[in-house]
Design a protein around this motif. Structure first.
Motif, short mmCIF file in Angstrom:
data_model
loop_
_atom_site.label_atom_id
_atom_site.label_comp_id
_atom_site.label_asym_id
_atom_site.label_seq_id
_atom_site.Cartn_x
_atom_site.Cartn_y
_atom_site.Cartn_z
N ALA A 124 23.08 28.89 -10.91
CA ALA A 124 22.52 29.64 -9.76
C ALA A 124 23.19 31.00 -9.64
N GLY A 125 22.82 31.93 -10.51
CA GLY A 125 23.47 33.24 -10.57
C GLY A 125 23.28 34.10 -9.34
N GLN A 126 22.30 33.76 -8.49
CA GLN A 126 22.08 34.57 -7.29
C GLN A 126 23.22 34.44 -6.29
N TYR A 127 24.12 33.50 -6.52
CA TYR A 127 25.28 33.33 -5.63
C TYR A 127 26.54 33.95 -6.22
N VAL A 161 32.39 33.39 -13.63
CA VAL A 161 32.03 34.82 -13.67
C VAL A 161 33.26 35.60 -14.14
N PHE A 162 33.79 35.20 -15.27
CA PHE A 162 35.02 35.81 -15.77
C PHE A 162 34.88 37.30 -15.99
N ASP A 163 33.72 37.76 -16.46
CA ASP A 163 33.53 39.20 -16.69
C ASP A 163 33.71 39.99 -15.39
N ASN A 363 33.45 38.30 0.70
CA ASN A 363 32.54 37.25 0.27
C ASN A 363 31.59 37.76 -0.81
N TYR A 364 31.03 36.82 -1.56
CA TYR A 364 30.13 37.19 -2.67
C TYR A 364 28.94 38.02 -2.19
N ASP A 365 28.53 37.85 -0.92
CA ASP A 365 27.35 38.56 -0.39
C ASP A 365 27.70 39.90 0.25
N GLY A 366 28.97 40.32 0.15
CA GLY A 366 29.36 41.62 0.67
C GLY A 366 29.90 41.62 2.08
#
Length: 492
Positions: A124-127, A161-163, A363-366
């Motif tokens: 689920a890459g959108q997260y 998401v190591f990159d 947070n991941y969503d900014g």
């Protein structure tokens, strides 16, 4: 030539400096002052001290004066020392947020019993945090006035998401050529996705690893299951691989205590010894966010945790006496507060509280939050503690209304139940936890689980400090650059 008698040079009056006390037994009291110094007096000595009739040439008075409980007009050096110690204890107020948590993704391969967020599937890459959000987060971090910054990567599983993690580290190092701060990187990971290229990058940038190991294989896999039912073996293999490249001191372990853990204090500690750890964090459950839905299954009372913790600490001390060095992190943090003059680096043990002033969460969503716990509240549909977005300025984040609300209830010295507690100089108010559990940020100390655990911890440690052999072990748990202060003699 006339020579004055020695008593002519003795002070006859003294002034009290602020302190609190707790009765240890029917004839002994533990006194702790505002700068964390402590001493024991019997009931008569305490009454005389407060009445102003304690003899200034008595051993009790000399002890109190040396520890900044009293001062005299003839010796205002004590007052100046007290002020300097208080400033040192509260020095974190002048530093700004030093811990910066980057939530890189909600994706995870585990389905932990006590997880506080709604974990998302590994695909689920959108997260995931967008790169632009990561860049803005790093810019906000460097606006903090703190000279030393700890950058902690969390998830989900941040190694998925190591990159992105690599991008943030390299950007931070690049920007730091201008800012000249001390950077420390930490990644919280299950180690199930670790590989040699990642470890070589961690070695290059001195990245530390924090991983979960909940105990023996059956318990770890019960608490932290994955789709292949091999979370334990993958964690053990990851620990070995990481130590091979990074060394033992770069990997720390923590165990989250669930209801299934309570009957196994020795087995959990033995697992850490078997795996070669020299520290263990016996972390109680924090019922935030998604974890609240599982509380009836995995939760327990403060009394049950304290009983478990006491048995585990007994065993850890026994192992130390047998020659195996093993620190317990809760105790180490508390002992640092008791035995050293340093300010606490642990935000839960600060007053004013460290939410926002000591830590910021990107947070991941900014969205930006004042603590990891306030981020978890989003899982319960409550986003009221968000400070703003990563596009907000540092000033806007630090003056946001939610942070003002937190700080109004974040000064333990002004809270009922805290203001008169003997252990106040070592503790904090934890307003976000109160809000999550009780619906308001002040809470009720008589029924507060955090308070019950903290008070038990300090009462237990002070009892153990009476034993010279135990005290010697505790000194080895302090930061290595700390000297050993004068040791309190409890029973004269």
């Amino acid at each position: 030539m006339d020579i004055a008698a020695p008593e002519d040079f003795m002070p006859h009056r003294y002034q009290l400096l602020p302190f609190r006390f707790e009765r240890v037994d029917s004839n002994q009291c533990l006194l702790i002052n505002e700068v964390g110094e402590y001493c024991y007096l019997n009931t008569q000595e305490l009454e005389m001290l407060v009445d102003g009739t304690l003899a200034t040439d008595s051993p009790a008075f000399e002890k109190l004066q040396s520890k900044s409980f009293v001062y005299t007009d003839h010796n205002n050096y004590v007052l100046r020392t007290f002020c300097a110690q208080y400033r040192a204890r509260k020095s974190f107020l002048f530093e700004g947020p030093a811990l910066h948590i980057f939530v890189l993704t909600l994706r995870c391969e585990n389905s932990c019993e006590y997880c506080q967020v709604t974990r998302r599937s590994p695909n689920a890459g959108q997260y995931d945090m967008p790169e632009e959000t990561a860049k803005q987060s790093v810019y906000r971090m460097f606006e903090s006035p703190a000279h030393a910054l700890t950058i902690e990567f969390q998830g989900g599983e941040p190694l998925l998401v190591f990159d992105l993690l690599k991008y943030i580290v390299e950007l931070s190092v690049e920007l730091n050529q201008h800012h000249h701060k001390i950077l420390q990187f930490v990644v919280a990971t299950s180690l199930q996705n670790i590989d040699d290229p990642m470890l070589q990058f961690f070695r290059q940038h001195n990245v530390h690893i924090s991983t979960s190991m909940d105990g023996p294989q059956w318990l770890h896999e019960h608490n932290r299951p994955n789709h292949a039912s091999d979370s334990y073996s993958q964690a053990v293999n990851g620990i070995k691989a990481a130590r091979k490249i990074l060394g033992h001191d770069k990997i720390a372990g923590m165990t989250t205590i669930t209801r299934s853990s309570l009957a196994m204090p020795h087995a959990i500690v033995n697992e850490y010894v078997k795996l070669g750890f020299h520290s263990i964090f016996l972390r109680p459950l924090n019922m935030y966010g998604f974890a609240v839905k599982k509380e009836s299954k995995v939760g327990y009372s403060a009394h049950e945790f304290n009983s478990f913790y006491e048995k585990a600490l007994d065993y850890i001390i026994e192992l130390n006496q047998q020659g195996y060095h093993l620190e317990e992190v809760n105790a180490s943090l508390a002992l640092n507060n008791i035995l050293t003059p340093k300010a606490s680096g642990f935000v839960d043990m600060r007053s004013p509280c460290g939410d926002g002033t000591g830590v910021l969460v990107y947070n991941y969503d900014g969205q930006v939050y004042p603590s990891d716990e306030s981020r978890m509240l989003v899982e319960m549909g409550d986003d009221s503690l968000a400070l703003g977005s990563v596009k907000s300025t540092y000033r806007e984040l630090m003056t946001a209304k939610p942070l003002q609300t937190i700080l109004q209830s974040g000064v333990a010295e002004a809270l009922p139940g805290c203001s008169h507690c003997a252990y106040l100089p070592y503790c904090g108010s934890n307003p976000v936890q109160n809000y999550s559990r009780y619906g308001n940020m002040v809470g009720h100390r008589a029924t507060n689980a955090f308070c019950q655990k903290q008070k038990f911890l300090y009462q237990d440690l002070f009892k153990r400090l009476e034993d010279p052999a135990c005290r010697d072990i505790f000194y080895t748990w302090l930061p290595k650059n700390q000297y050993h202060p004068a040791r309190e003699v409890v029973h004269a």
